[in-house]
Design an enzyme around this catalytic site. Structure first.
Site, PDB file in Angstrom:
ATOM      1  N   ASP A 148      -5.414  -6.480   5.930  1.00 46.29           N
ATOM      2  CA  ASP A 148      -6.603  -5.719   5.528  1.00 46.29           C
ATOM      3  C   ASP A 148      -7.750  -6.692   5.246  1.00 46.29           C
ATOM      4  O   ASP A 148      -8.878  -6.534   5.729  1.00 46.29           O
ATOM      5  CB  ASP A 148      -6.249  -4.916   4.263  1.00 46.29           C
ATOM      6  CG  ASP A 148      -7.318  -3.916   3.893  1.00 46.29           C
ATOM      7  OD1 ASP A 148      -8.284  -3.761   4.660  1.00 46.29           O
ATOM      8  OD2 ASP A 148      -7.191  -3.290   2.818  1.00 46.29           O
TER       9      ASP A 148
ATOM     10  N   TYR B 247       0.825  -1.216   0.000  1.00 46.08           N
ATOM     11  CA  TYR B 247       0.000   0.000   0.000  1.00 46.08           C
ATOM     12  C   TYR B 247       0.860   1.267   0.000  1.00 46.08           C
ATOM     13  O   TYR B 247       0.411   2.330  -0.399  1.00 46.08           O
ATOM     14  CB  TYR B 247      -0.946   0.030   1.209  1.00 46.08           C
ATOM     15  CG  TYR B 247      -2.054  -1.011   1.170  1.00 46.08           C
ATOM     16  CD1 TYR B 247      -2.178  -1.898   0.110  1.00 46.08           C
ATOM     17  CD2 TYR B 247      -2.985  -1.098   2.203  1.00 46.08           C
ATOM     18  CE1 TYR B 247      -3.174  -2.852   0.078  1.00 46.08           C
ATOM     19  CE2 TYR B 247      -3.989  -2.049   2.173  1.00 46.08           C
ATOM     20  CZ  TYR B 247      -4.079  -2.933   1.106  1.00 46.08           C
ATOM     21  OH  TYR B 247      -5.071  -3.879   1.081  1.00 46.08           O
TER      22      TYR B 247
ATOM     23  N   ASP C  51     -11.016  -8.061   8.109  1.00 44.98           N
ATOM     24  CA  ASP C  51     -12.441  -7.919   7.778  1.00 44.98           C
ATOM     25  C   ASP C  51     -13.140  -9.275   7.816  1.00 44.98           C
ATOM     26  O   ASP C  51     -14.261  -9.394   8.295  1.00 44.98           O
ATOM     27  CB  ASP C  51     -12.629  -7.295   6.385  1.00 44.98           C
ATOM     28  CG  ASP C  51     -12.722  -5.775   6.461  1.00 44.98           C
ATOM     29  OD1 ASP C  51     -12.438  -5.226   7.543  1.00 44.98           O
ATOM     30  OD2 ASP C  51     -13.084  -5.150   5.451  1.00 44.98           O
TER      31      ASP C  51
ATOM     32  N   ASP D 119      -3.639 -17.885   1.945  1.00 47.77           N
ATOM     33  CA  ASP D 119      -4.816 -18.531   1.357  1.00 47.77           C
ATOM     34  C   ASP D 119      -5.373 -19.594   2.298  1.00 47.77           C
ATOM     35  O   ASP D 119      -6.595 -19.727   2.467  1.00 47.77           O
ATOM     36  CB  ASP D 119      -4.496 -19.112  -0.026  1.00 47.77           C
ATOM     37  CG  ASP D 119      -3.126 -19.776  -0.102  1.00 47.77           C
ATOM     38  OD1 ASP D 119      -2.277 -19.483   0.750  1.00 47.77           O
ATOM     39  OD2 ASP D 119      -2.905 -20.598  -1.007  1.00 47.77           O
TER      40      ASP D 119
ATOM     41  N   LYS E 226       2.989 -15.407   2.548  1.00 46.05           N
ATOM     42  CA  LYS E 226       2.872 -16.142   1.287  1.00 46.05           C
ATOM     43  C   LYS E 226       4.289 -16.528   0.880  1.00 46.05           C
ATOM     44  O   LYS E 226       4.792 -16.157  -0.199  1.00 46.05           O
ATOM     45  CB  LYS E 226       2.174 -15.231   0.248  1.00 46.05           C
ATOM     46  CG  LYS E 226       1.779 -15.924  -1.037  1.00 46.05           C
ATOM     47  CD  LYS E 226       0.613 -16.886  -0.885  1.00 46.05           C
ATOM     48  CE  LYS E 226       0.320 -17.569  -2.213  1.00 46.05           C
ATOM     49  NZ  LYS E 226      -0.552 -18.750  -2.066  1.00 46.05           N
TER      50      LYS E 226
END
Ligand code: NAD
Length: 365
Positions: free
Chosen positions: A248, A143, A252, A224, A192
């Site tokens: 992020d 980001y 959520d 994942d 990852k």
């Protein structure tokens, strides 16, 4: 423990002022029982600041926040400012204050209260007993990397750079280990590493830092797999720590396990004890001014503040127990009520929590 703290209070827009007023009442009750004084300095942020000061983050607000021991924020935004250019949008105030205050860690607890199990979209047996915390790195990663758009070989190309430095990874991991140490002592580091170099660095730093926390069990999981496990068997998690973009998405997802946005607290922490505390939900313009907003997410954010910024762990526990007791007794605002006709408003919910809090403190004496 210090005997007095300065709290910056930034109510913001929509239901922000309603829930923050209620939260200040709760803090005042904490103060009465603990003898720790709170002084409140109020500032504007978001839409109300755009209207009054011509900017979503006035210098005065930043000054108040920087001088405080912790910041309590309501919510920002609303349809009135939706068409404004980027720098004059309420969210710019939020991003600005996070950056200016060096808030590098975002904490989102997801705790399933037994009496709210029906509010989740998952099966009761999957979500009952969920009690986890997502710790997200907030100021690094993709980001914040360099972004480019160009044309090559007649095609448009976009680039987003993902950079992590060892020190950035280490400080968020240390924070997560400290948090895990105060909970069930299990830390799951999510990356990852089968694909990304930054994740391989992340994993090796996690292994190194773990040596300083032999009492905490460290595991690694690919992002994942974690996304899958969160909906399949969320009870396996205690603390999850991860980089900015993965966090992020996972925070959520984890938050939604508990069903109601009106119950979700968050903390954004800087180096040391300083932090900004706010409910996860927005300014809910559809119900603003009606006195029906659920204040519990903001109360639970205050509990996080007591624990992480003010070293008042006992008061944090008492406040969390008070919220649970009120739910146990069957009190519900409309957003979490099954029978909406029996829903209570913000003021009544606040009175119930204040009474339960007094009870908690009295019992503890
Ligand atoms: P929202 O979270 O404000 O509302 C979503 C839904 O949940 C609405 O129906 C609302 O009434 C309900 N809700 C939210 N909080 C509640 C509470 N405490 N009690 C009862 N019901 C509650 O999200 P949105 O509608 O997408 O956004 C509204 C505004 O808030 C937008 O301007 C958005 O940009 C802003 N926003 C701000 C923040 C923040 O300040 N951190 C976060 C998200 C959205």
């Amino acid at each position: 423990m210090k005997k007095s703290y300065n709290i910056a209070v930034l109510p913001g827009d929509g239901i922000g002022p309603e829930i923050v007023d209620a939260a200040v009442k709760v803090m005042t009750r904490v103060s009465e029982f603990t003898g720790v004084a709170f002084t409140y300095a109020y500032g504007r942020i978001g839409g109300c600041a755009i209207d009054e000061d011509g900017t979503p983050l006035p210098d005065e607000t930043l000054r108040i926040a920087k001088e405080a021991d912790a910041v309590l924020l309501g919510a920002v935004g609303g349809p009135k400012w939706d068409q404004n250019p980027g720098h004059l949008r309420p969210e710019a105030g939020l991003l600005g204050i996070r950056k200016e205050l060096g808030l590098f860690a975002n904490l989102r607890p997801a705790t399933m209260h037994p009496s709210l199990v029906e509010a989740s979209s998952l099966k009761p047996e999957v979500v009952a007993g969920v009690d986890l915390m997502v710790v997200r790195e907030l100021t690094g990663g993709i980001y914040f990397g360099e972004k480019k758009r160009y044309t090559a070989d007649g095609q448009e190309v976009a680039e987003d750079q993902l950079i992590y430095q060892e020190a950035e990874i280490e400080r968020i991991l240390r924070m997560a280990f400290e948090i895990a140490r105060k909970r069930r002592k299990q830390l799951c580091s999510v990356d990852k590493a089968n694909v990304l170099e930054s994740s391989r660095l992340w994993r090796s730093v996690a292994e190194r830092v773990a040596k300083d926390y032999p009492d905490v069990e460290l595991t690694h999981m690919l992002v994942d797999a974690c996304a899958m496990q969160l909906v399949r068997a969320p009870k396996q998690f205690d603390v999850i720590v991860t980089e900015n973009m993965f966090g992020d998405i996972l925070s959520d997802e984890a938050a939604m396990l508990t069903g109601s946005i009106g119950m979700l607290a968050s903390a954004s922490l800087a180096e040391g004890r300083f932090g900004l505390y706010e409910p996860v939900h927005g300014s809910a313009p559809d119900i603003a001014g009606q006195g029906v907003a659920n204040p519990l997410a903001t109360f639970l954010s205050v509990a996080l503040m007591l624990r992480h910024s003010l070293a008042m762990d006992d008061a944090a526990d008492a406040l969390e127990r008070a919220v649970w007791a009120v739910l146990e007794a069957g009190h519900r605002t409309a957003d979490i009520a099954v029978d909406k006709s029996r829903a209570i408003g913000t003021a009544e919910m606040t009175e119930h929590v204040l009474a339960a809090l007094s009870q908690q403190f009295t019992n503890a004496r």
